[in-house]
Design a protein around this motif. Structure first.
Motif, PDB file in Angstrom:
ATOM      1  N   LEU A  40     -39.343  18.599  19.824  1.00 36.20           N
ATOM      2  CA  LEU A  40     -39.435  17.973  21.150  1.00 36.20           C
ATOM      3  C   LEU A  40     -40.688  17.109  21.244  1.00 36.20           C
ATOM      4  CD1 LEU A  40     -38.241  20.774  23.597  1.00 36.20           C
ATOM      5  CD2 LEU A  40     -36.910  19.055  22.371  1.00 36.20           C
ATOM      6  N   GLU A  41     -41.794  17.594  20.699  1.00 37.36           N
ATOM      7  CA  GLU A  41     -43.035  16.817  20.737  1.00 37.36           C
ATOM      8  C   GLU A  41     -42.903  15.536  19.909  1.00 37.36           C
ATOM      9  OE1 GLU A  41     -46.041  20.602  21.452  1.00 37.36           O
ATOM     10  OE2 GLU A  41     -45.773  19.824  19.417  1.00 37.36           O
ATOM     11  N   PHE A  42     -42.196  15.603  18.809  1.00 33.14           N
ATOM     12  CA  PHE A  42     -41.941  14.409  17.994  1.00 33.14           C
ATOM     13  C   PHE A  42     -41.131  13.381  18.788  1.00 33.14           C
ATOM     14  CE2 PHE A  42     -39.184  11.979  15.161  1.00 33.14           C
ATOM     15  CZ  PHE A  42     -40.103  11.450  14.255  1.00 33.14           C
ATOM     16  N   LEU A  43     -40.035  13.843  19.414  1.00 32.77           N
ATOM     17  CA  LEU A  43     -39.173  12.930  20.168  1.00 32.77           C
ATOM     18  C   LEU A  43     -39.924  12.254  21.309  1.00 32.77           C
ATOM     19  CD1 LEU A  43     -35.825  14.953  20.414  1.00 32.77           C
ATOM     20  CD2 LEU A  43     -36.287  12.956  18.972  1.00 32.77           C
ATOM     21  N   VAL A  44     -40.675  13.041  22.080  1.00 30.03           N
ATOM     22  CA  VAL A  44     -41.377  12.461  23.235  1.00 30.03           C
ATOM     23  C   VAL A  44     -42.465  11.485  22.770  1.00 30.03           C
ATOM     24  CG1 VAL A  44     -43.194  14.211  23.643  1.00 30.03           C
ATOM     25  CG2 VAL A  44     -42.165  13.008  25.578  1.00 30.03           C
ATOM     26  N   THR A  45     -43.069  11.753  21.630  1.00 33.91           N
ATOM     27  CA  THR A  45     -44.104  10.861  21.091  1.00 33.91           C
ATOM     28  C   THR A  45     -43.492   9.569  20.562  1.00 33.91           C
ATOM     29  OG1 THR A  45     -45.495  12.754  20.511  1.00 33.91           O
ATOM     30  CG2 THR A  45     -45.960  10.673  19.395  1.00 33.91           C
ATOM     31  N   MET A  46     -42.440   9.684  19.771  1.00 38.29           N
ATOM     32  CA  MET A  46     -41.822   8.499  19.166  1.00 38.29           C
ATOM     33  C   MET A  46     -41.112   7.625  20.198  1.00 38.29           C
ATOM     34  SD  MET A  46     -42.620   8.446  15.978  1.00 38.29           S
ATOM     35  CE  MET A  46     -44.177   9.215  16.359  1.00 38.29           C
ATOM     36  N   ALA A  47     -40.488   8.252  21.186  1.00 38.72           N
ATOM     37  CA  ALA A  47     -39.766   7.477  22.207  1.00 38.72           C
ATOM     38  C   ALA A  47     -40.718   6.896  23.245  1.00 38.72           C
ATOM     39  CB  ALA A  47     -38.730   8.361  22.903  1.00 38.72           C
ATOM     40  N   ASN A  48     -41.850   7.578  23.455  1.00 36.57           N
ATOM     41  CA  ASN A  48     -42.798   7.181  24.504  1.00 36.57           C
ATOM     42  C   ASN A  48     -42.095   7.066  25.863  1.00 36.57           C
ATOM     43  OD1 ASN A  48     -45.323   6.574  25.536  1.00 36.57           O
ATOM     44  ND2 ASN A  48     -45.085   4.378  25.202  1.00 36.57           N
ATOM     45  N   ARG A  49     -41.201   8.016  26.090  1.00 43.82           N
ATOM     46  CA  ARG A  49     -40.451   8.121  27.343  1.00 43.82           C
ATOM     47  C   ARG A  49     -40.479   9.582  27.781  1.00 43.82           C
ATOM     48  NH1 ARG A  49     -41.121   3.546  27.231  1.00 43.82           N
ATOM     49  NH2 ARG A  49     -39.651   1.822  27.357  1.00 43.82           N
ATOM     50  N   GLU A  68     -45.761  20.227  24.214  1.00 43.29           N
ATOM     51  CA  GLU A  68     -46.721  19.331  24.864  1.00 43.29           C
ATOM     52  C   GLU A  68     -46.097  17.967  25.135  1.00 43.29           C
ATOM     53  OE1 GLU A  68     -50.541  19.230  22.968  1.00 43.29           O
ATOM     54  OE2 GLU A  68     -50.452  21.375  22.519  1.00 43.29           O
ATOM     55  N   GLY A  69     -46.462  17.400  26.280  1.00 41.90           N
ATOM     56  CA  GLY A  69     -45.975  16.080  26.652  1.00 41.90           C
ATOM     57  C   GLY A  69     -44.585  16.088  27.261  1.00 41.90           C
ATOM     58  N   CYS A  70     -43.983  17.279  27.408  1.00 41.68           N
ATOM     59  CA  CYS A  70     -42.631  17.422  27.934  1.00 41.68           C
ATOM     60  C   CYS A  70     -42.677  18.123  29.289  1.00 41.68           C
ATOM     61  CB  CYS A  70     -41.771  18.238  26.961  1.00 41.68           C
ATOM     62  SG  CYS A  70     -41.765  17.582  25.267  1.00 41.68           S
ATOM     63  N   THR A  71     -41.654  17.938  30.109  1.00 39.44           N
ATOM     64  CA  THR A  71     -41.614  18.514  31.451  1.00 39.44           C
ATOM     65  C   THR A  71     -40.497  19.540  31.552  1.00 39.44           C
ATOM     66  OG1 THR A  71     -42.437  16.438  32.392  1.00 39.44           O
ATOM     67  CG2 THR A  71     -41.367  17.991  33.906  1.00 39.44           C
ATOM     68  N   CYS A  72     -40.873  20.780  31.866  1.00 36.41           N
ATOM     69  CA  CYS A  72     -39.886  21.840  32.041  1.00 36.41           C
ATOM     70  C   CYS A  72     -39.314  21.757  33.450  1.00 36.41           C
ATOM     71  CB  CYS A  72     -40.523  23.204  31.810  1.00 36.41           C
ATOM     72  SG  CYS A  72     -39.357  24.571  31.996  1.00 36.41           S
ATOM     73  N   ILE A  73     -37.991  21.697  33.565  1.00 31.82           N
ATOM     74  CA  ILE A  73     -37.363  21.674  34.892  1.00 31.82           C
ATOM     75  C   ILE A  73     -36.505  22.919  35.111  1.00 31.82           C
ATOM     76  CG2 ILE A  73     -37.483  19.158  35.064  1.00 31.82           C
ATOM     77  CD1 ILE A  73     -34.398  19.146  34.591  1.00 31.82           C
ATOM     78  N   ASP A  74     -36.837  23.993  34.421  1.00 33.18           N
ATOM     79  CA  ASP A  74     -36.100  25.242  34.563  1.00 33.18           C
ATOM     80  C   ASP A  74     -36.263  25.791  35.978  1.00 33.18           C
ATOM     81  OD1 ASP A  74     -34.631  27.509  33.915  1.00 33.18           O
ATOM     82  OD2 ASP A  74     -36.369  28.566  33.090  1.00 33.18           O
ATOM     83  N   GLY A  75     -35.149  25.875  36.705  1.00 32.32           N
ATOM     84  CA  GLY A  75     -35.169  26.409  38.056  1.00 32.32           C
ATOM     85  C   GLY A  75     -35.678  25.456  39.113  1.00 32.32           C
ATOM     86  N   ARG A  76     -35.759  24.186  38.773  1.00 33.94           N
ATOM     87  CA  ARG A  76     -36.277  23.231  39.761  1.00 33.94           C
ATOM     88  C   ARG A  76     -35.562  21.893  39.732  1.00 33.94           C
ATOM     89  NH1 ARG A  76     -41.372  20.749  36.647  1.00 33.94           N
ATOM     90  NH2 ARG A  76     -41.527  19.353  38.410  1.00 33.94           N
ATOM     91  N   LEU A  77     -35.681  21.219  40.854  1.00 24.37           N
ATOM     92  CA  LEU A  77     -35.145  19.872  41.000  1.00 24.37           C
ATOM     93  C   LEU A  77     -36.253  18.894  40.632  1.00 24.37           C
ATOM     94  CD1 LEU A  77     -32.452  18.567  42.352  1.00 24.37           C
ATOM     95  CD2 LEU A  77     -34.047  17.943  44.134  1.00 24.37           C
ATOM     96  N   TYR A  78     -35.901  17.848  39.913  1.00 22.03           N
ATOM     97  CA  TYR A  78     -36.876  16.864  39.467  1.00 22.03           C
ATOM     98  C   TYR A  78     -36.256  15.484  39.635  1.00 22.03           C
ATOM     99  CZ  TYR A  78     -40.349  14.629  36.430  1.00 22.03           C
ATOM    100  OH  TYR A  78     -41.352  13.830  35.926  1.00 22.03           O
ATOM    101  N   GLU A  79     -36.969  14.591  40.289  1.00 21.43           N
ATOM    102  CA  GLU A  79     -36.433  13.243  40.501  1.00 21.43           C
ATOM    103  C   GLU A  79     -37.155  12.258  39.593  1.00 21.43           C
ATOM    104  OE1 GLU A  79     -35.674  10.079  44.119  1.00 21.43           O
ATOM    105  OE2 GLU A  79     -35.681  12.231  44.563  1.00 21.43           O
TER     106      GLU A  79
END
Length: 196
Positions: A40-49, A68-79
């Protein structure tokens, strides 16, 4: 919005055989669990998204060492960019573990989230690790889906329901895409691209 969905198995195309620029054009990554933190850290770094994720039933380490660099949305709404995402990680309880739930426990998590979903005006994309019951699930305890997910889909009619947990190698009739009412169901095992 071009969305890369990933779950359960690292994609050689986006990891072992990655070449620079391969993630160009991806606006967002959604991870549906059971993936190594380093991937996941590789993907978020390479995509820069942004990368939004929910934990899977084998992701106990995320509780103390989240990617790191990722957002957990477990149990929550995220816009994000006007799109409403809602996430529920984990699977049906078949052993002890951080992210395993009985039907009653998962239904309680859904009920707790309803006020924020209602305030936001609904859900556009629902992501989970586990499938809904009788919707891409299996009859084994470890791979059964949640009944309460069906109720959530029926109540809010998200455009997409994206899940993992059910590897397509488990059988010849494991679908990648299914439709239920107005909702397109995506089994994200491995990777899949959607245009929202």
């Amino acid at each position: 919005m071009r969305i890369l969905t990933v779950s359960d198995m690292e994609s050689d195309y986006y990891y072992d055989h990655y070449v620079p620029g391969r993630l160009d054009g991806i606006d967002l990554i959604l991870a549906c669990g059971d993936l190594p933190k380093a991937y996941l850290e590789f993907l978020v770094t390479m995509a820069n998204r942004p990368l939004l994720y929910v934990p899977g039933n084998h992701d106990d380490a995320y509780a103390s060492h989240p990617p790191e660099g990722c957002t957990c949305i477990d149990g929550r709404l995220y816009e994000y960019q006007g799109v409403r995402f809602f996430g529920l990680g984990g699977s049906y309880r078949y052993r002890q573990g951080q992210y395993l739930y009985t039907e009653r426990q998962m239904a309680r998590r859904v009920r707790r989230a309803r006020p924020s979903i209602t305030r936001a005006g609904g859900i556009d994309i629902f992501i989970s690790h586990a499938p809904a019951r009788h919707l891409n699930d299996l009859d084994t305890m470890s791979h059964r889906g949640f009944e309460c997910f069906n109720a959530l889909i029926e109540r809010y009619h998200p455009r997409y329901f994206i899940h993992g947990h059910i590897h397509r190698s488990y059988g010849m009739n494991i679908p990648r895409l299914t439709t239920v009412g107005e909702t397109t169901v995506v089994n994200a095992c491995g990777h899949w691209l959607i245009d929202y």
